[in-house]
Design a protein around this motif. Structure first.
Motif, mmCIF file in Angstrom:
data_model
loop_
_atom_site.group_PDB
_atom_site.id
_atom_site.type_symbol
_atom_site.label_atom_id
_atom_site.label_comp_id
_atom_site.label_asym_id
_atom_site.label_seq_id
_atom_site.Cartn_x
_atom_site.Cartn_y
_atom_site.Cartn_z
ATOM 1 N N UNK A 172 -52.079 32.592 54.522
ATOM 2 C CA UNK A 172 -51.495 31.123 54.897
ATOM 3 C C UNK A 172 -50.301 30.323 53.550
ATOM 4 N N UNK A 173 -50.550 30.911 52.866
ATOM 5 C CA UNK A 173 -49.518 30.209 51.634
ATOM 6 C C UNK A 173 -48.877 30.925 51.712
ATOM 7 N N UNK A 174 -48.596 32.102 52.012
ATOM 8 C CA UNK A 174 -47.416 33.320 51.360
ATOM 9 C C UNK A 174 -46.629 33.192 52.695
ATOM 10 N N UNK A 175 -47.827 32.654 54.540
ATOM 11 C CA UNK A 175 -46.671 32.535 55.316
ATOM 12 C C UNK A 175 -45.719 31.722 55.297
ATOM 13 N N UNK A 176 -46.239 29.962 55.193
ATOM 14 C CA UNK A 176 -46.102 28.624 54.653
ATOM 15 C C UNK A 176 -45.063 28.736 53.976
ATOM 16 N N UNK A 177 -45.132 30.396 52.962
ATOM 17 C CA UNK A 177 -44.001 30.530 52.156
ATOM 18 C C UNK A 177 -42.485 30.708 52.747
ATOM 19 N N UNK A 178 -42.750 31.771 53.010
ATOM 20 C CA UNK A 178 -42.031 32.333 54.015
ATOM 21 C C UNK A 178 -41.313 31.630 55.458
ATOM 22 N N UNK A 179 -41.964 31.073 56.118
ATOM 23 C CA UNK A 179 -41.610 30.650 56.891
ATOM 24 C C UNK A 179 -40.485 29.256 56.546
#
Length: 249
Positions: free
Chosen positions: A141-148
């Motif tokens: 979840x953290x990785x996706x939030x960072x990418x977005x």
């Protein structure tokens, strides 16, 4: 056992279908007993028929499932193929669209990463869409939030760099590692981190999860190629064959 019984039922139906001279529902008890004995004797003498019938049954079920999935993809085509919140790579004007629901912590997504890139580069005419679909815990979840958040703060090119970096990243995802990644890519890590909790990101992720739910996607990677769902890792050679088949349709 249920599937085996279904196969046997198919065989019984095959015996009954040509016999237009009598109605099986109107058999006497003696006739029914004799018929059942004949079916049993035939199956015992020819057990391979059960496997053949079962294979036909499985094939028909797969066709039904594929048709249902195609209809579902068509019904949600706008959300799948035209979502402005999903990053578009490859050839944006390509004649074939490939969508990937992915998770940065997914081993098979990482395995597919290089092969998807090879496919896009070698083909040159595929529009590639990424759906952030974190399902493997807080680090995902953290990785996706960072990418977005990167895309919101710095644009599509920066997202592409971060996406690639996260797909090849082998450590634990934490604020420190994300800041180091941003610094290495010459991005403003503090601004990206500050954006990660934005409600717009909550909505993007929620929309992606809701879309995956209606499409009955529960794992990653899952691809949508044309109107076809491809669940799981697909080797490059097979993906190339599927792309060629989609163009031929």
């Amino acid at each position: 056992m249920k599937r085996l019984l279904a196969s046997v039922a198919l065989i019984a139906a095959a015996f009954a279908a040509p016999a237009q001279a009598f109605d099986i529902t109107n058999m006497s008890d003696e006739e029914r007993t004799a018929f059942r004995a004949e079916v049993r004797a035939y199956l015992l003498d020819n057990p391979e028929v059960i496997l053949e019938a079962y294979q036909i049954f499985e094939s028909r079920q797969a066709e039904i499932q594929a048709k249902a999935e195609q209809q579902m993809v068509q019904a949600y085509a706008k959300q799948i193929f035209e979502d402005p919140n999903s990053w578009v790579g490859g050839n944006p004007d390509g004649d074939i669209v490939l969508v990937e629901f992915m998770d940065y912590r997914c081993g098979y997504c990482k395995k597919a990463f290089d092969e998807v890139n090879q496919l896009l580069e070698a083909d040159g005419n595929i529009r590639f869409i990424v759906k952030e679909f974190p399902i493997l815990g807080e680090q995902s979840l953290m990785a996706s939030r960072f990418a977005i958040a990167t895309r919101m703060v710095a644009g599509d090119e920066a997202y592409h760099k971060v996406h690639d970096a996260l797909m090849t990243f082998k450590g634990n995802i934490a604020e420190k590692s994300l800041v180091r990644m941003a610094d290495k890519l010459d991005l403003d890590g503090d601004a990206i981190l500050a954006k990660m909790s934005a409600p717009e990101i909550d909505k993007i992720l929620s929309d992606n999860h809701n879309l995956a739910q209606v499409l009955q996607i529960s794992g990653t990677p899952t691809f949508v190629l044309d109107n076809t769902l491809l669940k799981g890792y697909v080797p490059l050679a097979n993906m190339q064959e599927l792309v060629a088949a989609a163009r031929a349709d």
